[in-house]
Motif scaffolding. Sequence first.
Motif, PDB file in Angstrom:
ATOM      1  N   SER A  64     -20.332  23.769   6.353  1.00 15.03           N
ATOM      2  CA  SER A  64     -21.303  23.849   7.449  1.00 15.03           C
ATOM      3  C   SER A  64     -21.959  25.226   7.491  1.00 15.03           C
ATOM      4  CB  SER A  64     -20.617  23.571   8.788  1.00 15.03           C
ATOM      5  OG  SER A  64     -19.981  22.325   8.784  1.00 15.03           O
ATOM      6  N   THR A  65     -21.153  26.257   7.328  1.00 21.43           N
ATOM      7  CA  THR A  65     -21.670  27.625   7.347  1.00 21.43           C
ATOM      8  C   THR A  65     -22.654  27.853   6.202  1.00 21.43           C
ATOM      9  OG1 THR A  65     -19.603  28.421   8.316  1.00 21.43           O
ATOM     10  CG2 THR A  65     -21.012  30.064   7.256  1.00 21.43           C
ATOM     11  N   LEU A  66     -22.296  27.360   5.030  1.00 24.22           N
ATOM     12  CA  LEU A  66     -23.157  27.495   3.853  1.00 24.22           C
ATOM     13  C   LEU A  66     -24.495  26.797   4.063  1.00 24.22           C
ATOM     14  CD1 LEU A  66     -23.365  28.416   0.840  1.00 24.22           C
ATOM     15  CD2 LEU A  66     -22.512  26.133   0.243  1.00 24.22           C
ATOM     16  N   ALA A  67     -24.444  25.587   4.600  1.00 26.62           N
ATOM     17  CA  ALA A  67     -25.675  24.829   4.828  1.00 26.62           C
ATOM     18  C   ALA A  67     -26.589  25.548   5.816  1.00 26.62           C
ATOM     19  CB  ALA A  67     -25.335  23.429   5.332  1.00 26.62           C
ATOM     20  N   LYS A  68     -26.018  26.077   6.880  1.00 22.77           N
ATOM     21  CA  LYS A  68     -26.820  26.804   7.868  1.00 22.77           C
ATOM     22  C   LYS A  68     -27.406  28.079   7.277  1.00 22.77           C
ATOM     23  CE  LYS A  68     -24.319  25.022  11.887  1.00 22.77           C
ATOM     24  NZ  LYS A  68     -23.328  25.326  12.959  1.00 22.77           N
ATOM     25  N   LYS A  69     -26.619  28.764   6.484  1.00 25.59           N
ATOM     26  CA  LYS A  69     -27.060  30.016   5.860  1.00 25.59           C
ATOM     27  C   LYS A  69     -28.286  29.799   4.988  1.00 25.59           C
ATOM     28  CE  LYS A  69     -25.427  33.442   2.478  1.00 25.59           C
ATOM     29  NZ  LYS A  69     -24.268  33.846   1.620  1.00 25.59           N
ATOM     30  N   HIS A  70     -28.310  28.698   4.261  1.00 26.45           N
ATOM     31  CA  HIS A  70     -29.390  28.451   3.312  1.00 26.45           C
ATOM     32  C   HIS A  70     -30.406  27.413   3.811  1.00 26.45           C
ATOM     33  CE1 HIS A  70     -27.578  30.849   0.067  1.00 26.45           C
ATOM     34  NE2 HIS A  70     -26.418  30.376   0.480  1.00 26.45           N
ATOM     35  N   GLY A  71     -30.257  26.957   5.040  1.00 22.09           N
ATOM     36  CA  GLY A  71     -31.193  25.985   5.598  1.00 22.09           C
ATOM     37  C   GLY A  71     -31.167  24.643   4.896  1.00 22.09           C
ATOM     38  N   LEU A  72     -29.974  24.164   4.543  1.00 21.10           N
ATOM     39  CA  LEU A  72     -29.824  22.920   3.788  1.00 21.10           C
ATOM     40  C   LEU A  72     -29.412  21.760   4.690  1.00 21.10           C
ATOM     41  CD1 LEU A  72     -27.760  24.362   0.786  1.00 21.10           C
ATOM     42  CD2 LEU A  72     -30.255  24.133   0.969  1.00 21.10           C
ATOM     43  N   LYS A  73     -29.886  20.580   4.355  1.00 21.46           N
ATOM     44  CA  LYS A  73     -29.422  19.364   5.004  1.00 21.46           C
ATOM     45  C   LYS A  73     -28.136  18.905   4.315  1.00 21.46           C
ATOM     46  CE  LYS A  73     -32.859  18.892   7.887  1.00 21.46           C
ATOM     47  NZ  LYS A  73     -32.639  19.095   9.348  1.00 21.46           N
ATOM     48  N   ILE A  74     -27.210  18.368   5.104  1.00 26.23           N
ATOM     49  CA  ILE A  74     -26.009  17.759   4.542  1.00 26.23           C
ATOM     50  C   ILE A  74     -26.089  16.253   4.762  1.00 26.23           C
ATOM     51  CG2 ILE A  74     -23.497  17.638   4.548  1.00 26.23           C
ATOM     52  CD1 ILE A  74     -23.396  20.451   5.619  1.00 26.23           C
ATOM     53  N   ILE A  75     -26.088  15.525   3.659  1.00 26.43           N
ATOM     54  CA  ILE A  75     -26.161  14.066   3.695  1.00 26.43           C
ATOM     55  C   ILE A  75     -24.820  13.517   3.237  1.00 26.43           C
ATOM     56  CG2 ILE A  75     -27.333  12.037   2.753  1.00 26.43           C
ATOM     57  CD1 ILE A  75     -29.732  14.017   2.216  1.00 26.43           C
ATOM     58  N   GLU A  76     -24.234  12.675   4.047  1.00 23.97           N
ATOM     59  CA  GLU A  76     -22.952  12.069   3.705  1.00 23.97           C
ATOM     60  C   GLU A  76     -23.159  10.711   3.024  1.00 23.97           C
ATOM     61  OE1 GLU A  76     -19.907  12.221   6.992  1.00 23.97           O
ATOM     62  OE2 GLU A  76     -21.711  12.791   8.119  1.00 23.97           O
ATOM     63  N   ASP A  77     -22.604  10.567   1.842  1.00 24.75           N
ATOM     64  CA  ASP A  77     -22.479   9.239   1.243  1.00 24.75           C
ATOM     65  C   ASP A  77     -21.152   8.695   1.766  1.00 24.75           C
ATOM     66  OD1 ASP A  77     -21.914   7.024  -0.308  1.00 24.75           O
ATOM     67  OD2 ASP A  77     -22.765   7.866  -2.137  1.00 24.75           O
ATOM     68  N   ASN A  78     -21.265   7.881   2.806  1.00 25.32           N
ATOM     69  CA  ASN A  78     -20.069   7.381   3.492  1.00 25.32           C
ATOM     70  C   ASN A  78     -19.795   5.923   3.138  1.00 25.32           C
ATOM     71  OD1 ASN A  78     -17.890   7.935   5.236  1.00 25.32           O
ATOM     72  ND2 ASN A  78     -18.918   6.934   6.946  1.00 25.32           N
ATOM     73  N   ALA A  79     -20.134   5.547   1.927  1.00 24.13           N
ATOM     74  CA  ALA A  79     -19.956   4.162   1.498  1.00 24.13           C
ATOM     75  C   ALA A  79     -18.500   3.720   1.507  1.00 24.13           C
ATOM     76  CB  ALA A  79     -20.551   3.968   0.095  1.00 24.13           C
ATOM     77  N   GLN A  80     -17.567   4.691   1.333  1.00 23.83           N
ATOM     78  CA  GLN A  80     -16.170   4.315   1.136  1.00 23.83           C
ATOM     79  C   GLN A  80     -15.231   4.804   2.233  1.00 23.83           C
ATOM     80  OE1 GLN A  80     -14.957   5.552  -2.813  1.00 23.83           O
ATOM     81  NE2 GLN A  80     -16.543   4.364  -3.823  1.00 23.83           N
ATOM     82  N   ALA A  81     -15.749   5.454   3.266  1.00 27.29           N
ATOM     83  CA  ALA A  81     -14.827   6.166   4.164  1.00 27.29           C
ATOM     84  C   ALA A  81     -15.038   5.891   5.640  1.00 27.29           C
ATOM     85  CB  ALA A  81     -14.916   7.664   3.902  1.00 27.29           C
ATOM     86  N   ILE A  82     -15.587   4.747   6.004  1.00 22.13           N
ATOM     87  CA  ILE A  82     -15.782   4.481   7.432  1.00 22.13           C
ATOM     88  C   ILE A  82     -14.442   4.545   8.169  1.00 22.13           C
ATOM     89  CG2 ILE A  82     -15.657   1.956   7.124  1.00 22.13           C
ATOM     90  CD1 ILE A  82     -17.654   1.771   9.513  1.00 22.13           C
ATOM     91  N   GLY A  83     -14.426   5.306   9.263  1.00 17.30           N
ATOM     92  CA  GLY A  83     -13.203   5.451  10.054  1.00 17.30           C
ATOM     93  C   GLY A  83     -12.412   6.698   9.758  1.00 17.30           C
ATOM     94  N   ALA A  84     -12.706   7.367   8.636  1.00 16.30           N
ATOM     95  CA  ALA A  84     -12.003   8.618   8.331  1.00 16.30           C
ATOM     96  C   ALA A  84     -12.490   9.712   9.278  1.00 16.30           C
ATOM     97  CB  ALA A  84     -12.242   9.023   6.878  1.00 16.30           C
ATOM     98  N   GLU A  85     -11.625  10.696   9.545  1.00 17.11           N
ATOM     99  CA  GLU A  85     -11.960  11.749  10.496  1.00 17.11           C
ATOM    100  C   GLU A  85     -11.635  13.127   9.940  1.00 17.11           C
ATOM    101  OE1 GLU A  85      -9.978  11.162  14.194  1.00 17.11           O
ATOM    102  OE2 GLU A  85     -10.763   9.135  14.507  1.00 17.11           O
TER     103      GLU A  85
END
Length: 374
Positions: free
Chosen positions: A147-168
């Motif tokens: 999260s810190t890295l993404a904010k530092k460089h102004g990047l979007k984080i996209i989750e490929d959540n095809a396999q992990a619904i319900g994980a926390e």
Amino acid sequence: MIKFLDLQKINAQHAAELKQVASEVIDSGWFLMGEKLSSFETKLAHYVGASHAIGVANGLDALRLILKAYIDMGIMAVGDEVIVPANTYIASVLAITDNGLIPVFVEPDATSFNLDLALIEAALTPKTKAIMVVHLYGQVCWNTDLSTLAKKHGLKIIEDNAQAIGAEWNGIKTGALGDAAGFSFYPGKNLGALGDAGAVTTSDSELAERVKALGNYGSRKKYVNEFQGLNSRLDEIQAAFLEVKLKYIDTENQYRRQLAATYLRGITNPAIGLPIPNNASFSAESNAEHVWHLFVIRHAKRAELQNYLAEKGIQTLIHYPIPPNKQLAYKSYNHLDFPITNLIHEEVLSLPLSPVMPLEEVNEVIKALNNFTL
């Protein structure tokens, strides 16, 4: 025969409810963009903890539409780069290249199989606009440094959540960790439709509105096309089926954890590499960071082991035999070499695991594995 995945048995548990909602859709005469879709989207968003959920045709389209929306919104442009794990399923990469974006492959961690988050910063360039994290096999791929890295460089984080619904991760479900997430409800997934289906989740209202319009021919009002969109809509009957099955996902995921814990405790053959959950201080049963979509082991003689298990009547699969950058579809990337990725793809073998698999069958698989020698 111990099936790798018994879809008939999985759906038989919910047959009465599935037939009831199918009947409701048929009787309603409304098959697209109706009340069933709206209801499922509302419940999915609530379950995930995101502000919005948009039903789409499949998991690939979910990722395609997220990236297409960012391009249409001016946040990304053709030729920009997206960080992606080198050992993911090819759909993650197809979504990037289909939008004229450039995949930048990064090696996974050798023990979790997930993207090695420590390697991301070195792969960034001025053209990097996003990081696509894949919660592979059902395990969360996340940490605070990301999260810190993404904010530092102004990047979007996209989750490929095809396999992990319900994980926390720290009480936040996958699908609500990044800026947007793509879900697949392919029949074999933990939350599986009875056909193709997918969804996007996000708490960005502008992105949600754009994704919804782009998936409906670029239209927010019938016959008025504001954007160059696609036809990618989750139909009423699949939405109805998914709403039924969503009620049971936590219970079924917890049973998956119990089976995984049994495998982890029981497999003692030193030649077999076991999956290592991120949070090793907890037992597999209580580790919410993993929903065990797949239980993947490694063995240096995979072909021999798979044949041996087949002779014992145990079905296994390989997820996945060829890395994306070695596929014929991506000839321009064939020259790239990722040693960890290559080794993983040469050695991984997925064992049977499902919410309807009896514990006795798990013990049979364990016995067979522990008796395997060369």
